[in-house]
Write an enzyme that holds these catalytic residues in place. Structure first.
Site, PDB file in Angstrom:
ATOM      1  N   TYR A   1      48.428  56.036  54.945  1.00 50.95           N
ATOM      2  CA  TYR A   1      47.735  57.282  54.602  1.00 50.95           C
ATOM      3  C   TYR A   1      46.571  56.991  53.663  1.00 50.95           C
ATOM      4  O   TYR A   1      45.449  57.467  53.861  1.00 50.95           O
ATOM      5  CB  TYR A   1      48.735  58.240  53.955  1.00 50.95           C
ATOM      6  CG  TYR A   1      48.179  59.575  53.540  1.00 50.95           C
ATOM      7  CD1 TYR A   1      47.901  60.558  54.475  1.00 50.95           C
ATOM      8  CD2 TYR A   1      47.979  59.871  52.187  1.00 50.95           C
ATOM      9  CE1 TYR A   1      47.430  61.810  54.096  1.00 50.95           C
ATOM     10  CE2 TYR A   1      47.506  61.109  51.795  1.00 50.95           C
ATOM     11  CZ  TYR A   1      47.234  62.071  52.747  1.00 50.95           C
ATOM     12  OH  TYR A   1      46.751  63.301  52.356  1.00 50.95           O
TER      13      TYR A   1
ATOM     14  N   SER B   1      42.211  62.363  49.091  1.00 46.59           N
ATOM     15  CA  SER B   1      43.413  62.327  48.254  1.00 46.59           C
ATOM     16  C   SER B   1      43.185  61.341  47.118  1.00 46.59           C
ATOM     17  O   SER B   1      42.378  60.406  47.241  1.00 46.59           O
ATOM     18  CB  SER B   1      44.621  61.883  49.089  1.00 46.59           C
ATOM     19  OG  SER B   1      45.735  61.603  48.275  1.00 46.59           O
TER      20      SER B   1
END
Length: 322
Positions: A183, A171
């Site tokens: 995350y 990401s």
């Protein structure tokens, strides 16, 4: 006076001319090649399983909930594909699930063998560092990072044998975070794991690619909208003493507004994943993001940390602890 510019132009053009004369590599033929994808219940994994099946690959679609709607849709697709799409239960946090998936793949390999492993499974959440219990950190590391490592270790022998591809879902938040640091932490770890793996596998003819999507929350639902009331109720007394309910509400609203800006379709990301699996010369990294997200990544990688900290602090300046 023109000698220096002419020499520079020559130095630039000669390599391009030589590259143009190189023979083009043949496009990959999907027929008879198998790919295992984790996290196919929904999102990018689900879309990729459907795309690869329609391209002619043999697809092993790992699903956390093999009886869920996502798995059932894949099974309906499989009914018209001559057995080339198989749905199998796969919880990447369980060693026995990974071992069973490997045995299933070995027992059902097509003639050309095992071509690709796509580590796509992942989870996301919201919260400042002290808001999340240790159990949640352990869970995120187990799914997002160790889950990738489990499947990688299990399928490395097959990938080396058939000189295949490995694709990892990272990401742009591996570079920066605005509320989901847990995350981002796992995605940054995946990036470093892949940097080592890519170099190690090169001598075996195995290629490693990383996909770096931007904000696709509305497409994948990997991060649903957050509820400030629920977050507040789950905070420890120490955290409640340090923060206040209004701050948690404003912080949640800020994060939810970011989620609303997310792309509604994931086809561009799936295109990148397909290219990573099929291109004769795939990229090491595919960044599929909006211009402003790419700009933030550029700032993170080129400028001193204080510059990015100032930008993110300004973005959060309206959310004050009162």
């Amino acid at each position: 006076m023109w000698e220096a510019p002419a020499l520079l132009l020559l130095v630039l053009l000669v390599p391009l001319a030589l590259l143009a004369r190189l023979p083009r590599q043949a496009a990959l033929q999907p027929a008879g090649r198998a790919v295992l994808i984790t996290g196919c219940d929904s999102g990018f994994g689900h879309l990729l399983a459907l795309r690869l099946h329609r391209l002619g690959f043999t697809v092993f679609a790992g699903c956390l909930c093999p009886g869920g709607e996502g798995a059932r849709r894949l099974l309906r697709e499989a009914a018209s594909g001559s057995g080339r799409l198989r749905v199998l239960p796969l919880d990447v946090t369980r060693e026995r699930d990974v071992a069973a998936a490997k045995e299933f793949v070995l027992s059902n390999l097509p003639e050309t063998g095992f071509w690709g492993l796509v580590n796509n499974a992942g989870i996301s959440t919201f919260g400042e560092t002290g808001w999340l219990p240790m159990e949640k950190y352990e869970k995120f590391v187990d799914v997002n990072l160790l889950g990738c490592i489990r499947t990688t270790l299990a399928f490395l022998p097959l990938l080396r044998k058939y000189k295949g591809r490995m694709v990892f879902m990272s990401s742009v938040t591996a570079y920066f975070t605005l509320g989901n640091g847990i995350y981002s932490m796992t995605k940054a770890a995946i990036e470093k794991f892949c940097d080592a793996l890519r170099l190690e596998m090169k001598k075996f003819g195995v290629l490693v690619c990383v996909i770096q999507p931007g904000n696709y929350a509305r497409s994948t639902n990997v991060q649903p909208p957050v509820n400030a009331e629920q977050i507040w109720n789950e905070l420890s007394e120490e955290e409640k003493a340090a923060y206040n309910k209004e701050y948690v509400q404003e912080r949640s609203d800020f994060f939810n507004n970011i989620l609303k800006e997310g792309c509604t379709t994931g086809h561009e990301v799936v295109d990148a994943m397909v290219d990573a699996l099929m291109s004769p010369a795939p990229k090491a990294r595919y960044m599929v993001a909006k211009l402003k997200e790419k700009l933030l990544v550029f700032i993170c990688t080129v400028f001193p940390t204080v510059v990015m900290d100032s930008i993110l602090s300004y973005a959060l300046s309206k959310v004050k602890l009162t």
